[in-house]
Design a protein around this motif. Structure first.
Motif, PDB file in Angstrom:
ATOM      1  N   GLY A   6       0.844  -1.180   0.000  1.00 20.35           N
ATOM      2  CA  GLY A   6       0.000   0.000   0.000  1.00 20.35           C
ATOM      3  C   GLY A   6       0.884   1.236   0.000  1.00 20.35           C
ATOM      4  O   GLY A   6       2.044   1.178   0.432  1.00 20.35           O
ATOM      5  N   TYR A   7       0.371   2.339  -0.516  1.00 25.27           N
ATOM      6  CA  TYR A   7       1.140   3.591  -0.525  1.00 25.27           C
ATOM      7  C   TYR A   7       0.207   4.775  -0.344  1.00 25.27           C
ATOM      8  O   TYR A   7      -0.872   4.823  -0.938  1.00 25.27           O
ATOM      9  CB  TYR A   7       1.906   3.752  -1.847  1.00 25.27           C
ATOM     10  N   THR A   8       0.646   5.741   0.441  1.00 28.01           N
ATOM     11  CA  THR A   8       0.004   7.062   0.462  1.00 28.01           C
ATOM     12  C   THR A   8       1.100   8.108   0.591  1.00 28.01           C
ATOM     13  O   THR A   8       2.013   7.956   1.400  1.00 28.01           O
ATOM     14  CB  THR A   8      -1.053   7.195   1.585  1.00 28.01           C
ATOM     15  N   GLY A   9       1.041   9.117  -0.235  1.00 29.75           N
ATOM     16  CA  GLY A   9       2.090  10.135  -0.215  1.00 29.75           C
ATOM     17  C   GLY A   9       2.006  11.006  -1.447  1.00 29.75           C
ATOM     18  O   GLY A   9       1.018  10.958  -2.180  1.00 29.75           O
ATOM     19  N   PRO A  10       3.068  11.765  -1.693  1.00 37.01           N
ATOM     20  CA  PRO A  10       2.998  12.737  -2.795  1.00 37.01           C
ATOM     21  C   PRO A  10       3.339  12.153  -4.171  1.00 37.01           C
ATOM     22  O   PRO A  10       3.177  12.829  -5.173  1.00 37.01           O
ATOM     23  CB  PRO A  10       4.048  13.776  -2.389  1.00 37.01           C
ATOM     24  N   LYS A  11       3.850  10.917  -4.224  1.00 32.28           N
ATOM     25  CA  LYS A  11       4.315  10.382  -5.517  1.00 32.28           C
ATOM     26  C   LYS A  11       3.227   9.610  -6.232  1.00 32.28           C
ATOM     27  O   LYS A  11       2.262   9.161  -5.599  1.00 32.28           O
ATOM     28  CB  LYS A  11       5.500   9.443  -5.263  1.00 32.28           C
ATOM     29  N   ASP A  12       3.458   9.398  -7.531  1.00 34.39           N
ATOM     30  CA  ASP A  12       2.544   8.533  -8.262  1.00 34.39           C
ATOM     31  C   ASP A  12       2.769   7.110  -7.738  1.00 34.39           C
ATOM     32  O   ASP A  12       3.892   6.622  -7.711  1.00 34.39           O
ATOM     33  CB  ASP A  12       2.818   8.600  -9.761  1.00 34.39           C
ATOM     34  N   CYS A  13       1.701   6.475  -7.300  1.00 34.05           N
ATOM     35  CA  CYS A  13       1.889   5.227  -6.539  1.00 34.05           C
ATOM     36  C   CYS A  13       1.917   3.969  -7.396  1.00 34.05           C
ATOM     37  O   CYS A  13       2.307   2.914  -6.917  1.00 34.05           O
ATOM     38  CB  CYS A  13       0.822   5.103  -5.456  1.00 34.05           C
ATOM     39  N   VAL A  14       1.499   4.047  -8.663  1.00 39.01           N
ATOM     40  CA  VAL A  14       1.318   2.813  -9.427  1.00 39.01           C
ATOM     41  C   VAL A  14       2.624   2.031  -9.541  1.00 39.01           C
ATOM     42  O   VAL A  14       2.687   0.830  -9.240  1.00 39.01           O
ATOM     43  CB  VAL A  14       0.697   3.115 -10.814  1.00 39.01           C
ATOM     44  N   SER A  15       3.695   2.729  -9.934  1.00 38.58           N
ATOM     45  CA  SER A  15       4.965   2.005 -10.088  1.00 38.58           C
ATOM     46  C   SER A  15       5.485   1.543  -8.727  1.00 38.58           C
ATOM     47  O   SER A  15       6.096   0.478  -8.612  1.00 38.58           O
ATOM     48  CB  SER A  15       5.993   2.872 -10.797  1.00 38.58           C
ATOM     49  N   ILE A  16       5.232   2.296  -7.678  1.00 37.56           N
ATOM     50  CA  ILE A  16       5.673   1.883  -6.328  1.00 37.56           C
ATOM     51  C   ILE A  16       4.955   0.589  -5.929  1.00 37.56           C
ATOM     52  O   ILE A  16       5.558  -0.345  -5.407  1.00 37.56           O
ATOM     53  CB  ILE A  16       5.386   3.011  -5.292  1.00 37.56           C
ATOM     54  N   GLY A  70      -2.907   3.983  -3.003  1.00 37.36           N
ATOM     55  CA  GLY A  70      -3.370   2.731  -3.590  1.00 37.36           C
ATOM     56  C   GLY A  70      -2.914   1.519  -2.802  1.00 37.36           C
ATOM     57  O   GLY A  70      -2.098   1.604  -1.864  1.00 37.36           O
ATOM     58  N   ILE A  71      -3.471   0.368  -3.187  1.00 39.11           N
ATOM     59  CA  ILE A  71      -3.132  -0.909  -2.552  1.00 39.11           C
ATOM     60  C   ILE A  71      -2.877  -1.945  -3.651  1.00 39.11           C
ATOM     61  O   ILE A  71      -3.363  -1.787  -4.772  1.00 39.11           O
ATOM     62  CB  ILE A  71      -4.269  -1.400  -1.608  1.00 39.11           C
ATOM     63  N   GLY A  72      -2.104  -2.970  -3.330  1.00 38.30           N
ATOM     64  CA  GLY A  72      -1.818  -4.004  -4.323  1.00 38.30           C
ATOM     65  C   GLY A  72      -1.711  -5.368  -3.677  1.00 38.30           C
ATOM     66  O   GLY A  72      -1.543  -5.492  -2.452  1.00 38.30           O
ATOM     67  N   HIS A  73      -1.778  -6.399  -4.519  1.00 43.51           N
ATOM     68  CA  HIS A  73      -1.849  -7.758  -3.979  1.00 43.51           C
ATOM     69  C   HIS A  73      -1.302  -8.760  -4.975  1.00 43.51           C
ATOM     70  O   HIS A  73      -1.552  -8.652  -6.180  1.00 43.51           O
ATOM     71  CB  HIS A  73      -3.327  -8.084  -3.708  1.00 43.51           C
ATOM     72  N   ILE A 200       9.532  -2.793   0.564  1.00 43.08           N
ATOM     73  CA  ILE A 200       9.649  -1.335   0.768  1.00 43.08           C
ATOM     74  C   ILE A 200      11.097  -0.901   0.997  1.00 43.08           C
ATOM     75  O   ILE A 200      11.363   0.275   1.218  1.00 43.08           O
ATOM     76  CB  ILE A 200       8.767  -0.878   1.951  1.00 43.08           C
ATOM     77  N   LEU A 201      12.003  -1.852   0.920  1.00 41.50           N
ATOM     78  CA  LEU A 201      13.404  -1.592   1.261  1.00 41.50           C
ATOM     79  C   LEU A 201      14.037  -0.493   0.418  1.00 41.50           C
ATOM     80  O   LEU A 201      14.917   0.222   0.883  1.00 41.50           O
ATOM     81  CB  LEU A 201      14.176  -2.909   1.087  1.00 41.50           C
ATOM     82  N   SER A 202      13.612  -0.352  -0.834  1.00 40.52           N
ATOM     83  CA  SER A 202      14.246   0.677  -1.661  1.00 40.52           C
ATOM     84  C   SER A 202      13.686   2.074  -1.325  1.00 40.52           C
ATOM     85  O   SER A 202      14.186   3.070  -1.821  1.00 40.52           O
ATOM     86  CB  SER A 202      14.040   0.363  -3.143  1.00 40.52           C
TER      87      SER A 202
END
Ligand code: AGP
Length: 613
Positions: A6-16, A70-73, A200-202
């Protein structure tokens, strides 16, 4: 099983999200998906498909979306076959959810939700969670309250992450018995949710591990952790010392090969700060297991699954011989169902690479309930096993990504060697001279492991000769028997060839009937008291036209004549030989799998962390 991000923040999250899922693909890979809050419309957009993350990437290229939350699985199917409609995330109303675990009462919940007129689109248990939250929202509950009420209704194991169109910057992550953590971004206000650290290490090494019964409510302004009753909980930030590059392939064709070749480093990292070569002393004070406790126990029980179980079997030999204390070894999936005899005079050792294996966690619970002292040998920092045990001895293997475990195994044996030596010293069962010698052997092990790795070319040639066999037999005696089991497991899981590990002396009691010219027999031969016996076993195989692949310490002319192929391994003391002899087992399985064209790092039907019982 299943990987969540999951991601929330200022960046585009799809690639993350996609990148994070790639790092978690080892947890399951039969389907994948993301749900994001579309920047332009404010609506939830779901992209999901059957197959691996590469398929999801293709889908996102064809049908792009841009979002900052967003969230991913990535899925390992339990309820409902792998298909697009069963892939996560699941959406109902304004809410989308990803899930790892099993909702045990999902049928009852589903029936009552359907009775309210809610329409289900999948066969999964997970979809229940999305509808349940809507059920409480429709009753007038505020969003977090609706989630908390839903969590209290759900029985079973879960890690969930929810997003909601009405709260477009919010991620809500909840955990009960399935791993979940969130990472704190740097200067920019951003947060990452994941099942496991490599995802999330990177981006960050500052991590908060959720405990059972906790939810994290995270948005760009900060985070709050609550228990399921809604009370705020204070959490500690853990700094992870793995580097991002440790979770990369670094030029190797597969993670498995990289991890096999990392073993000399990983083993050294596991013992380096814990041994005193001058005196032979072992310092395990970090484990939290006191000398008084060790003196008070009358039995050790070691419990684990799969490869970790094989390390446990090696541990039995070490502990019993060095420290003269009785040791039982059990499979975690069996342990809790047989009313084990353990009490406050038992030390229960749990071994796990991931620290998240559901069976091993259940065994820990059982042991604790019976009053045993629970001590874990674990690779993943901050994992559930670590947090629930009385003491922990970390293996320093670094992230193990390949589903087939290799460096975790040899570092577990290293940890067991340290523990055995420490216990023997505490109990006064070993002289200082002998302890010094055993520590010295450990210090020199790296070179021996590197020598074993140099057999890679020879092993590749042998793999070519035997890659078409349908069955393999692996034989070993004494402390090498678990290595025969491990060799067979490695071959089975990545090449899909049927293989059995057997104690060589037992062959005549049954498996000898299998032997003919089509069955390669891998025989582990080390120079100990069973050498002549195992040479007899080789004769027995040859007399029945079987093909012998010998993995041998100091092969002599006699063996060179008898065996069809020989892999020479260097000598060390008998307790450390399993570490050296495991290497050719891993390489043989690896090369056969590559030649047969299987998916080495992600073999079919498997997942790295087995988080369901
Ligand atoms: C080994 O190659 C397997 N992937 C599997 O047997 C594994 O060792 C087992 O599932 C236990 O995992 P753990 O060490 O993370 O508890």
């Amino acid at each position: 099983m299943c990987g969540i991000v999951g991601y929330t923040g200022p960046k585009d999250c799809v690639s993350i999200l996609v990148e994070g899922l790639r790092k978690l693909e080892y947890r399951g890979y039969d389907s994948a998906g993301i749900a994001v809050i579309d920047e332009n419309t404010g609506k939830i957009e779901v992209r999901r498909c059957q197959g691996k993350i590469s398929k999801l990437s293709e889908l996102l290229e064809k049908s792009p979306v841009s979002a900052k939350v967003g969230i991913g699985h990535t899925r390992w199917a339990t309820h409902g076959k792998p298909s697009e409609e069963n892939a996560h995330p699941h959406k109902a109303g304004n809410v989308a959810v990803v899930h790892n675990g099993i909702i045990e009462n999902y049928l009852v919940l589903k029936e009552s939700l359907e009775a309210e007129g809610r329409v289900f689109c999948s066969q999964t248990d997970t979809e229940v969670a999305a509808h349940l939250v809507n059920h409480y929202l429709d009753k007038g509950c505020e969003y977090i309250e609706a989630i908390l009420k839903s969590l209290r209704d759900i029985e079973g194991a879960f890690a969930f992450v929810f997003i909601n169109e009405q709260y477009p910057d919010l991620l809500v992550a909840a955990r009960k018995e399935s791993p979940l953590l969130f990472g704190l971004g740097g200067d920019s206000k951003e947060y990452f949710v994941a099942s496991d650290v490599p995802a999330i290490l990177s981006h960050t090494r500052k991590v908060i591990f959720l405990d059972d019964g906790e939810i994290a409510v995270v948005n760009a302004d900060g985070y709050k952790v609550l228990d399921f009753s809604g009370n705020e909980v204070t959490k500690q930030v853990t700094h992870i010392d793995w580097s991002p590059v440790m979770a990369e392939k670094s030029g190797y064709k597969h993670f498995m090969l990289k991890e096999i070749f990392e073993q000399p480093r990983a083993v050294v990292d596991t013992f380096r700060t814990r041994v005193e070569p001058e005196t032979g002393e072992i310092n395990l004070s970090e484990t939290g297991i006191s000398e008084d406790l060790l003196k008070s126990i009358d039995k050790i029980v070691i419990v684990a699954c799969g490869t970790s179980y094989h390390a446990a079997l090696v541990g039995k030999f070490m502990i019993e011989e060095m420290a003269r204390l009785p040791v039982e070894v059990d499979l975690a999936s069996e342990f809790k169902y047989r009313d084990p005899i353990v009490n406050d005079r038992t030390l229960l050792i749990l071994i796990s690479q991931s620290g998240e294996t559901a069976d091993t966690l259940a065994a820990l619970k059982e042991g604790k309930a019976k009053g045993a002292h629970c001590f874990s040998i674990v690779n993943v920092v901050g994992s559930s096993l670590v947090r629930q045990s009385d003491g922990v001895l970390y293996t320093h293997a670094g992230p193990e990504i390949s589903v087939a475990s290799t460096k975790a195994f040899t570092t577990q044996i290293t940890a067991l060697y340290l523990f055995s030596l420490h216990l023997a010293t505490v109990l006064g069962r070993i002289s200082e001279k002998d302890a010094r010698k055993l520590v010295d052997d450990l210090v020199h092990l790296r070179g021996k492991m590197e020598q074993a790795l140099k057999q890679d070319g020879v092993i590749q040639g042998i793999a070519k000769d035997y890659m078409h066999a349908n069955d393999f037999l692996y034989l070993g005696r004494g402390i090498n028997y678990p290595i025969a089991l491990e060799g067979a497991l490695k071959l089975k899981e990545i090449s899909y060839i049927h293989a059995e590990g057997y104690p060589a002396g037992e062959m005549k009691h049954g498996p000898i009937a299998l032997i003919d010219e089509n069955i390669p027999v891998v025989v582990l031969i080390t120079r100990n008291e069973t050498y002549d016996k195992i040479m007899n076993n080789i004769e027995e195989v040859k007399a029945r036209s079987g093909k012998v692949i010998a993995v041998a310490e100091k092969p002599d002319d006699d063996l060179l004549k008898k065996a069809d192929a020989v892999i020479e391994i260097p000598s060390t003391n008998k307790f450390l030989m399993p570490i050296v002899s495991a290497i050719p087992m891993q390489l043989l399985a690896y090369h056969i799998a590559v030649l047969r064209g299987t998916d080495v790092d992600q073999p079919r039907n498997l997942a790295k962390s087995v988080t369901v019982e």
